[in-house]
Scaffold this motif. Structure first.
Motif, PDB file in Angstrom:
ATOM      1  N   PHE A   2       6.890 -15.730   7.605  1.00  0.00           N
ATOM      2  CA  PHE A   2       5.829 -15.618   7.594  1.00  0.00           C
ATOM      3  C   PHE A   2       4.984 -15.998   6.599  1.00  0.00           C
ATOM      4  O   PHE A   2       4.384 -16.248   5.905  1.00  0.00           O
ATOM      5  N   LEU A   3       3.426 -15.763   8.143  1.00  0.00           N
ATOM      6  CA  LEU A   3       2.138 -17.168   7.754  1.00  0.00           C
ATOM      7  C   LEU A   3       0.588 -16.394   7.858  1.00  0.00           C
ATOM      8  O   LEU A   3       1.068 -16.149   8.765  1.00  0.00           O
ATOM      9  N   GLY A   4       0.073 -16.994   6.703  1.00  0.00           N
ATOM     10  CA  GLY A   4      -0.971 -15.911   7.234  1.00  0.00           C
ATOM     11  C   GLY A   4      -1.613 -14.258   7.264  1.00  0.00           C
ATOM     12  O   GLY A   4      -0.691 -13.558   5.640  1.00  0.00           O
ATOM     13  N   ASP A   5      -2.182 -13.883   7.990  1.00  0.00           N
ATOM     14  CA  ASP A   5      -2.150 -12.494   7.534  1.00  0.00           C
ATOM     15  C   ASP A   5      -0.550 -11.684   7.920  1.00  0.00           C
ATOM     16  O   ASP A   5      -0.087 -10.355   7.946  1.00  0.00           O
ATOM     17  N   ALA A   6       0.551 -12.575   8.530  1.00  0.00           N
ATOM     18  CA  ALA A   6       1.576 -11.453   9.168  1.00  0.00           C
ATOM     19  C   ALA A   6       1.865 -11.740   7.185  1.00  0.00           C
ATOM     20  O   ALA A   6       3.568 -11.148   7.921  1.00  0.00           O
ATOM     21  N   VAL A   7       1.824 -11.419   6.712  1.00  0.00           N
ATOM     22  CA  VAL A   7       2.382 -11.497   5.272  1.00  0.00           C
ATOM     23  C   VAL A   7       2.038 -10.260   5.175  1.00  0.00           C
ATOM     24  O   VAL A   7       2.945  -9.456   4.599  1.00  0.00           O
ATOM     25  N   PHE A   8       1.160  -9.711   5.848  1.00  0.00           N
ATOM     26  CA  PHE A   8       0.839  -7.951   5.429  1.00  0.00           C
ATOM     27  C   PHE A   8       2.192  -7.378   6.304  1.00  0.00           C
ATOM     28  O   PHE A   8       2.460  -6.057   5.922  1.00  0.00           O
ATOM     29  N   GLN A   9       2.480  -8.099   7.604  1.00  0.00           N
ATOM     30  CA  GLN A   9       3.992  -7.071   7.641  1.00  0.00           C
ATOM     31  C   GLN A   9       4.818  -6.835   6.937  1.00  0.00           C
ATOM     32  O   GLN A   9       5.650  -5.801   7.127  1.00  0.00           O
ATOM     33  N   LEU A  10       4.579  -7.457   5.676  1.00  0.00           N
ATOM     34  CA  LEU A  10       5.772  -7.697   4.426  1.00  0.00           C
ATOM     35  C   LEU A  10       6.072  -6.546   3.431  1.00  0.00           C
ATOM     36  O   LEU A  10       6.304  -6.381   2.954  1.00  0.00           O
ATOM     37  N   LEU A  11       4.630  -5.719   3.654  1.00  0.00           N
ATOM     38  CA  LEU A  11       4.371  -4.741   2.649  1.00  0.00           C
ATOM     39  C   LEU A  11       4.888  -3.226   2.369  1.00  0.00           C
ATOM     40  O   LEU A  11       5.696  -2.850   3.288  1.00  0.00           O
ATOM     41  N   GLN A  12       5.206  -3.187   0.929  1.00  0.00           N
ATOM     42  CA  GLN A  12       6.207  -1.694   1.286  1.00  0.00           C
ATOM     43  C   GLN A  12       5.744  -0.471   1.766  1.00  0.00           C
ATOM     44  O   GLN A  12       3.735  -0.636   1.250  1.00  0.00           O
ATOM     45  N   GLN A  13       6.323   0.491   1.524  1.00  0.00           N
ATOM     46  CA  GLN A  13       5.393   1.794   2.668  1.00  0.00           C
ATOM     47  C   GLN A  13       4.371   2.021   3.177  1.00  0.00           C
ATOM     48  O   GLN A  13       3.241   2.310   2.849  1.00  0.00           O
ATOM     49  N   GLN A  14       4.898   1.200   3.843  1.00  0.00           N
ATOM     50  CA  GLN A  14       3.340   1.358   5.751  1.00  0.00           C
ATOM     51  C   GLN A  14       3.628   2.467   6.466  1.00  0.00           C
ATOM     52  O   GLN A  14       4.631   2.583   6.811  1.00  0.00           O
ATOM     53  N   ASP A  15       2.689   3.184   5.742  1.00  0.00           N
ATOM     54  CA  ASP A  15       2.928   4.041   6.555  1.00  0.00           C
ATOM     55  C   ASP A  15       2.074   4.478   7.938  1.00  0.00           C
ATOM     56  O   ASP A  15       1.067   4.526   7.936  1.00  0.00           O
ATOM     57  N   THR A  16       3.123   4.723   8.762  1.00  0.00           N
ATOM     58  CA  THR A  16       2.677   4.707  10.263  1.00  0.00           C
ATOM     59  C   THR A  16       2.618   5.968  11.388  1.00  0.00           C
ATOM     60  O   THR A  16       2.494   6.076  12.090  1.00  0.00           O
ATOM     61  N   ALA A  17       2.557   6.770  10.231  1.00  0.00           N
ATOM     62  CA  ALA A  17       2.566   8.442  10.895  1.00  0.00           C
ATOM     63  C   ALA A  17       1.844   8.049  11.820  1.00  0.00           C
ATOM     64  O   ALA A  17       1.425   9.124  13.469  1.00  0.00           O
ATOM     65  N   ALA A  18       0.320   7.982  10.974  1.00  0.00           N
ATOM     66  CA  ALA A  18      -1.010   8.190  11.733  1.00  0.00           C
ATOM     67  C   ALA A  18      -0.842   7.341  12.746  1.00  0.00           C
ATOM     68  O   ALA A  18      -1.813   8.108  14.160  1.00  0.00           O
ATOM     69  N   LEU A  19      -0.307   6.399  12.965  1.00  0.00           N
ATOM     70  CA  LEU A  19      -0.310   5.605  14.324  1.00  0.00           C
ATOM     71  C   LEU A  19       0.396   6.031  15.454  1.00  0.00           C
ATOM     72  O   LEU A  19       0.863   4.838  16.787  1.00  0.00           O
ATOM     73  N   GLU A  20       1.535   7.399  15.134  1.00  0.00           N
ATOM     74  CA  GLU A  20       2.567   7.076  15.700  1.00  0.00           C
ATOM     75  C   GLU A  20       3.544   6.010  16.368  1.00  0.00           C
ATOM     76  O   GLU A  20       3.738   5.778  17.460  1.00  0.00           O
ATOM     77  N   ALA A  21       3.565   5.269  15.189  1.00  0.00           N
ATOM     78  CA  ALA A  21       4.553   3.968  15.502  1.00  0.00           C
ATOM     79  C   ALA A  21       5.297   3.496  14.844  1.00  0.00           C
ATOM     80  O   ALA A  21       5.481   4.251  13.724  1.00  0.00           O
ATOM     81  N   LYS A  22       6.148   2.864  15.014  1.00  0.00           N
ATOM     82  CA  LYS A  22       7.268   2.762  13.870  1.00  0.00           C
ATOM     83  C   LYS A  22       7.035   1.867  13.142  1.00  0.00           C
ATOM     84  O   LYS A  22       5.925   0.598  12.880  1.00  0.00           O
TER      85      LYS A  22
END
Lengths: 130, 120
Positions: free
Chosen positions: B41-61
């Motif tokens: 994971f490079l650069g902004d991709a480290v945000f992919q690794l964050l805990q507790q990403q709440d995507t309910a409002a995005l209606e995405a997994k």
């Protein structure tokens, strides 16, 4: 050298698809071989046979079709990426009860394993797009 | 045929594009091929690794529920760019996976040792 190309860019949206096409044509002209073209993410849009660009612009999907058929290049469109974006062949259109299909001749729909297989069997896998 | 060293490199933040999800799909597919697979994971991709990403409002997994399956697929060589974490005020404790954090010169060496780099 044996190349495979992974194409992530849709035609006209980014330079990626055009660059990939030119790389593929140059590699073949230079005596290299292409094991597989793998169209993933927005790159699946290269495989529509229904694109109708203005006549004074290059017809990238047509160029891909011509190159693929002339050189009999194994050209795979990722099924998961394609079906999400409405790129569909007759078989899948029947399976999902859609009223039309649009996959161009020369392309086949298959799984992501074909990308991995291309990586394993090629000297170089070159990615176009992000 | 000997297994190849394949490194998948993520470079995008999680939800602005489908890239993160489609990278994960590619990693899971590759895990079935008995290759020497790693993930960076490079650069902004480290945000992919964050805990507790709440995507309910995005209606995405959510990636924070999807990424933890990786060890179950024997994908255990997972790396993050230390300087990217630092620049974004993140530490390993914020991450959903037990990743190895690498300095840039270590990343260069690791990339250099691969047969295939697959970037997303």
């Amino acid at each position: 050298m044996i190349f495979s190309l992974a194409v992530y860019g849709a035609p006209y949206s980014s330079q990626a698809s055009d660059s990939a096409y030119r790389f593929a044509a140059a590699a073949l002209a230079g005596g290299h071989s292409i094991y597989r073209l793998f169209f993933y993410a927005d790159g699946v849009h290269n495989a529509t046979r229904l694109a109708a660009p203005p006549q004074d612009e290059l017809d990238l999907p047509q160029r891909w079709r011509t190159l693929i058929q002339a050189h009999k290049i194994d050209s795979v469109v990722c099924i998961a990426a394609a079906l999400r974006r409405g790129i569909i062949n007759r078989e899948e259109a029947e399976r999902y009860e859609r009223d039309a299909d649009n996959l161009a001749p020369g392309f086949e729909i298959s799984g992501l394993g074909q990308l991995v297989d291309a990586a394993v069997h090629s000297d170089r896998l070159v990615t176009f797009g992000d | 045929m000997n297994p190849k060293k394949i490194m998948v490199i993520n470079t995008h933040a999680p939800y602005g594009k489908a890239t993160a999800r489609e990278s994960l799909d590619a990693v899971l597919a590759a895990s079935a091929y008995d290759q020497d697979l790693s993930l960076l994971f490079l650069g902004d991709a480290v945000f992919q690794l964050l805990q507790q990403q709440d995507t309910a409002a995005l209606e995405a997994k959510s990636l924070s529920t999807a990424l933890p399956v990786l060890p179950l697929y024997d994908v255990t060589a997972i790396y993050a760019q230390q300087s990217a974490l630092d620049a974004r005020g993140l530490t390993r404790a914020d991450l959903v996976l037990d990743v190895e954090c690498l300095e840039n010169h270590q990343i260069t060496a690791l990339m250099d040792s691969q047969d295939i780099l697959l970037s997303f």
